[in-house]
Design a protein around this motif. Sequence first.
Motif, PDB file in Angstrom:
ATOM      1  N   VAL A 103       0.834  -1.200   0.000  1.00 52.17           N
ATOM      2  CA  VAL A 103       0.000   0.000   0.000  1.00 52.17           C
ATOM      3  C   VAL A 103       0.870   1.251   0.000  1.00 52.17           C
ATOM      4  O   VAL A 103       0.602   2.221  -0.724  1.00 52.17           O
ATOM      5  CB  VAL A 103      -0.938  -0.012   1.222  1.00 52.17           C
ATOM      6  N   ALA A 104       1.942   1.256   0.801  1.00 52.55           N
ATOM      7  CA  ALA A 104       2.816   2.429   0.866  1.00 52.55           C
ATOM      8  C   ALA A 104       3.504   2.680  -0.476  1.00 52.55           C
ATOM      9  O   ALA A 104       3.624   3.828  -0.920  1.00 52.55           O
ATOM     10  CB  ALA A 104       3.849   2.240   1.975  1.00 52.55           C
ATOM     11  N   ARG A 105       3.972   1.629  -1.135  1.00 50.37           N
ATOM     12  CA  ARG A 105       4.647   1.822  -2.424  1.00 50.37           C
ATOM     13  C   ARG A 105       3.671   2.293  -3.505  1.00 50.37           C
ATOM     14  O   ARG A 105       4.072   2.998  -4.437  1.00 50.37           O
ATOM     15  CB  ARG A 105       5.331   0.521  -2.843  1.00 50.37           C
ATOM     16  N   ASP A 106       2.414   1.910  -3.393  1.00 50.83           N
ATOM     17  CA  ASP A 106       1.431   2.351  -4.388  1.00 50.83           C
ATOM     18  C   ASP A 106       1.168   3.856  -4.307  1.00 50.83           C
ATOM     19  O   ASP A 106       0.825   4.484  -5.324  1.00 50.83           O
ATOM     20  CB  ASP A 106       0.113   1.599  -4.185  1.00 50.83           C
ATOM     21  N   VAL A 107       1.276   4.440  -3.117  1.00 48.57           N
ATOM     22  CA  VAL A 107       0.920   5.859  -2.982  1.00 48.57           C
ATOM     23  C   VAL A 107       2.099   6.782  -3.228  1.00 48.57           C
ATOM     24  O   VAL A 107       1.907   7.999  -3.378  1.00 48.57           O
ATOM     25  CB  VAL A 107       0.335   6.141  -1.579  1.00 48.57           C
ATOM     26  N   VAL A 108       3.313   6.261  -3.247  1.00 49.87           N
ATOM     27  CA  VAL A 108       4.487   7.112  -3.459  1.00 49.87           C
ATOM     28  C   VAL A 108       4.626   7.417  -4.948  1.00 49.87           C
ATOM     29  O   VAL A 108       4.658   6.512  -5.784  1.00 49.87           O
ATOM     30  CB  VAL A 108       5.766   6.416  -2.925  1.00 49.87           C
ATOM     31  N   GLY A 124      -4.690   3.719   2.061  1.00 47.13           N
ATOM     32  CA  GLY A 124      -3.912   4.368   1.007  1.00 47.13           C
ATOM     33  C   GLY A 124      -4.126   5.879   0.993  1.00 47.13           C
ATOM     34  O   GLY A 124      -3.176   6.648   0.782  1.00 47.13           O
ATOM     35  N   ARG A 125      -5.361   6.330   1.242  1.00 43.12           N
ATOM     36  CA  ARG A 125      -5.627   7.776   1.264  1.00 43.12           C
ATOM     37  C   ARG A 125      -4.906   8.431   2.449  1.00 43.12           C
ATOM     38  O   ARG A 125      -4.354   9.528   2.332  1.00 43.12           O
ATOM     39  CB  ARG A 125      -7.131   8.030   1.353  1.00 43.12           C
ATOM     40  N   VAL A 126      -4.902   7.757   3.599  1.00 39.75           N
ATOM     41  CA  VAL A 126      -4.194   8.308   4.763  1.00 39.75           C
ATOM     42  C   VAL A 126      -2.708   8.448   4.452  1.00 39.75           C
ATOM     43  O   VAL A 126      -2.102   9.506   4.693  1.00 39.75           O
ATOM     44  CB  VAL A 126      -4.416   7.411   6.000  1.00 39.75           C
ATOM     45  N   LEU A 127      -2.097   7.393   3.930  1.00 38.76           N
ATOM     46  CA  LEU A 127      -0.666   7.445   3.621  1.00 38.76           C
ATOM     47  C   LEU A 127      -0.369   8.483   2.547  1.00 38.76           C
ATOM     48  O   LEU A 127       0.654   9.181   2.621  1.00 38.76           O
ATOM     49  CB  LEU A 127      -0.189   6.060   3.172  1.00 38.76           C
ATOM     50  N   HIS A 130       6.771  19.856   2.956  1.00 42.54           N
ATOM     51  CA  HIS A 130       7.577  20.559   3.939  1.00 42.54           C
ATOM     52  C   HIS A 130       9.021  20.076   4.001  1.00 42.54           C
ATOM     53  O   HIS A 130       9.819  20.632   4.767  1.00 42.54           O
ATOM     54  CB  HIS A 130       6.949  20.422   5.333  1.00 42.54           C
ATOM     55  N   ALA A 131       9.366  19.027   3.231  1.00 42.01           N
ATOM     56  CA  ALA A 131      10.717  18.491   3.281  1.00 42.01           C
ATOM     57  C   ALA A 131      11.690  19.384   2.510  1.00 42.01           C
ATOM     58  O   ALA A 131      11.303  20.178   1.635  1.00 42.01           O
ATOM     59  CB  ALA A 131      10.740  17.069   2.730  1.00 42.01           C
ATOM     60  N   VAL A 132      12.984  19.211   2.815  1.00 41.50           N
ATOM     61  CA  VAL A 132      14.036  19.920   2.074  1.00 41.50           C
ATOM     62  C   VAL A 132      14.541  19.044   0.937  1.00 41.50           C
ATOM     63  O   VAL A 132      14.520  19.437  -0.232  1.00 41.50           O
ATOM     64  CB  VAL A 132      15.186  20.303   3.022  1.00 41.50           C
ATOM     65  N   ASP A 133      14.984  17.853   1.271  1.00 42.38           N
ATOM     66  CA  ASP A 133      15.536  16.969   0.243  1.00 42.38           C
ATOM     67  C   ASP A 133      14.980  15.561   0.286  1.00 42.38           C
ATOM     68  O   ASP A 133      14.973  14.865  -0.720  1.00 42.38           O
ATOM     69  CB  ASP A 133      17.071  16.873   0.395  1.00 42.38           C
ATOM     70  N   ARG A 134      14.536  15.116   1.470  1.00 48.17           N
ATOM     71  CA  ARG A 134      14.314  13.674   1.599  1.00 48.17           C
ATOM     72  C   ARG A 134      13.107  13.374   2.486  1.00 48.17           C
ATOM     73  O   ARG A 134      12.849  14.060   3.478  1.00 48.17           O
ATOM     74  CB  ARG A 134      15.566  13.032   2.198  1.00 48.17           C
ATOM     75  N   VAL A 135      12.389  12.297   2.109  1.00 45.81           N
ATOM     76  CA  VAL A 135      11.292  11.748   2.901  1.00 45.81           C
ATOM     77  C   VAL A 135      11.481  10.239   2.965  1.00 45.81           C
ATOM     78  O   VAL A 135      11.729   9.596   1.931  1.00 45.81           O
ATOM     79  CB  VAL A 135       9.913  12.082   2.286  1.00 45.81           C
ATOM     80  N   GLU A 136      11.396   9.691   4.164  1.00 48.30           N
ATOM     81  CA  GLU A 136      11.527   8.251   4.349  1.00 48.30           C
ATOM     82  C   GLU A 136      10.214   7.676   4.886  1.00 48.30           C
ATOM     83  O   GLU A 136       9.651   8.187   5.861  1.00 48.30           O
ATOM     84  CB  GLU A 136      12.660   7.930   5.338  1.00 48.30           C
ATOM     85  N   VAL A 137       9.760   6.603   4.231  1.00 50.79           N
ATOM     86  CA  VAL A 137       8.565   5.885   4.655  1.00 50.79           C
ATOM     87  C   VAL A 137       9.014   4.519   5.158  1.00 50.79           C
ATOM     88  O   VAL A 137       9.569   3.721   4.388  1.00 50.79           O
ATOM     89  CB  VAL A 137       7.551   5.735   3.502  1.00 50.79           C
ATOM     90  N   VAL A 138       8.799   4.254   6.464  1.00 47.46           N
ATOM     91  CA  VAL A 138       9.257   3.012   7.090  1.00 47.46           C
ATOM     92  C   VAL A 138       8.035   2.206   7.504  1.00 47.46           C
ATOM     93  O   VAL A 138       7.190   2.687   8.282  1.00 47.46           O
ATOM     94  CB  VAL A 138      10.147   3.298   8.314  1.00 47.46           C
ATOM     95  N   VAL A 139       7.921   0.977   6.984  1.00 49.26           N
ATOM     96  CA  VAL A 139       6.760   0.119   7.215  1.00 49.26           C
ATOM     97  C   VAL A 139       7.114  -0.945   8.242  1.00 49.26           C
ATOM     98  O   VAL A 139       8.204  -1.529   8.198  1.00 49.26           O
ATOM     99  CB  VAL A 139       6.298  -0.541   5.896  1.00 49.26           C
ATOM    100  N   ALA A 140       6.195  -1.197   9.176  1.00 49.26           N
ATOM    101  CA  ALA A 140       6.322  -2.284  10.152  1.00 49.26           C
ATOM    102  C   ALA A 140       4.934  -2.872  10.376  1.00 49.26           C
ATOM    103  O   ALA A 140       3.937  -2.373   9.838  1.00 49.26           O
ATOM    104  CB  ALA A 140       6.927  -1.775  11.464  1.00 49.26           C
ATOM    105  N   ASP A 141       4.863  -3.946  11.165  1.00 50.95           N
ATOM    106  CA  ASP A 141       3.559  -4.540  11.450  1.00 50.95           C
ATOM    107  C   ASP A 141       2.695  -3.549  12.231  1.00 50.95           C
ATOM    108  O   ASP A 141       3.044  -3.121  13.343  1.00 50.95           O
ATOM    109  CB  ASP A 141       3.723  -5.828  12.259  1.00 50.95           C
ATOM    110  N   SER A 165       2.000  -0.426  11.609  1.00 51.76           N
ATOM    111  CA  SER A 165       2.345   0.996  11.600  1.00 51.76           C
ATOM    112  C   SER A 165       3.143   1.353  10.355  1.00 51.76           C
ATOM    113  O   SER A 165       3.821   0.502   9.768  1.00 51.76           O
ATOM    114  CB  SER A 165       3.141   1.383  12.849  1.00 51.76           C
ATOM    115  N   VAL A 166       3.046   2.629   9.994  1.00 48.38           N
ATOM    116  CA  VAL A 166       3.850   3.200   8.906  1.00 48.38           C
ATOM    117  C   VAL A 166       4.334   4.564   9.380  1.00 48.38           C
ATOM    118  O   VAL A 166       3.516   5.415   9.759  1.00 48.38           O
ATOM    119  CB  VAL A 166       3.043   3.343   7.604  1.00 48.38           C
ATOM    120  N   ARG A 167       5.667   4.789   9.370  1.00 51.26           N
ATOM    121  CA  ARG A 167       6.238   6.075   9.767  1.00 51.26           C
ATOM    122  C   ARG A 167       6.650   6.850   8.528  1.00 51.26           C
ATOM    123  O   ARG A 167       7.301   6.299   7.628  1.00 51.26           O
ATOM    124  CB  ARG A 167       7.443   5.879  10.684  1.00 51.26           C
TER     125      ARG A 167
END
Length: 438
Positions: free
Chosen positions: A311-316, A340-343, A353-364, A366-368
């Motif tokens: 789901v996270a990879r689909d929204v990026v 998917g809409r939330v992510l 609001h980022a300068v250069d980088r955004v990281e999406v970290v997936v776990a059981d 949760s998604v950060r």
Amino acid sequence: MADRVRRGASLRLRLTLLASGAVCVALVVGAIALTTVLRSTRVDALDQVVRDRAATVAALAADDRLPETLPVEEPGEIVQLIDADGAVLATSPNASRTLPVLTPDVLAGLGATSTQQTAYDDAARVAVRATTYGEEPVTVVATVPLTEVQGVLDALRLALVVVVPLLTVALGVGVWLILGRALRPVEELRRGAALVASSGGPGSLPLPARDDELGALARTLNSMLDRLEAGAARQRAFVADAAHELRSPLASLRTTIEVARAHPGSYGTDELARDLEVEVLRMQALVDDLLLLARVGSSPLVHDELDLGAVARDVVRPGGPVAVTVTGSGQARGDAAAVGRVLRNLVDNAVRHAVDRVEVVVADGSVRVDDDGAGVAQADRERVFERFVRLDEARERDAGGSGLGLAIAREIAREQGGDVVLGDADLGGLRAELRLPG
């Protein structure tokens, strides 16, 4: 229908009638049972008397020891010794030697004890006993009148006919008064609710003096009224903010159209279409967000097993000035489109609001979503979830959006049984974490 409800009997009256009717039925059943038991008990006692008397006299006759007058003890008791022809051979002092208590044909059909009309009483309990006297067959007849029993039963019935209605009426009056006192707080609550409804504004219901179930109900209703008022206030603020947000693109569209109309030669078709497209798309996005917020909570919930990584990879969205990476994998339960809409909202907010980088970290569960932007102060991390709230850093149109992204993300996440919380990112900016049930 409302008229029928107003014409119906009140709860107080219905409960009074129900309680009085139940007691009246119980008293009537009890009276019938008492009468039956009393009659049965007294008749059994009389039967024992006449059986014993008949047995005693039969034994005396068989032993040829009869006294001149047969012995009796009960008031109105009669005992006679009658031969086969119906003649009275011996009798108790309260009966005639010439008038048998029962005729031979009646005696022939009697059992051990029964109720009969005799020559001396309209109704009596009768016991007969066959024996011999002077080597001749004879019959002993003992009777006790039922007059006393019938009198007692008649008196009891008369007393019950008077007592049962009086007790029922007294109970009804007592129940009516008690219910009136018990339901007085309910009536006060009703009047308070009617006052709040008629005023159409905020208000509270009166609290009963006692901290009982009605007090708890009043507090619960007041809490509900407070929540409704807070919800209505939020709704009014939301409508006002939505109207304000829609006025901006509409005013810009109107200004562009008026300028193009006033200076047709200086405003090319492509430039006009480009300027109009920007405002139309902005207004369309705002309207779509408003419609999405209006639909939250109205659809049936879906709790499928989700692959959060997929789901996270689909929204990026690949490309763009900010690099977005997705790492990790995990499972959760929820609706794929809603999650998917939330992510998407969280990632778009991070990219904005980022300068250069955004990281999406997936776990059981949760998604950060971390960015390397300026972050959000601790005091503002709950306020940014309010609708149309944009901090000073994000108020420019090309950066701030409509102020609905995080509000939509949290409401959808909570509808799915999860939440969205903000914290400090390892990249130095803001961390938005989506938590979902496993």
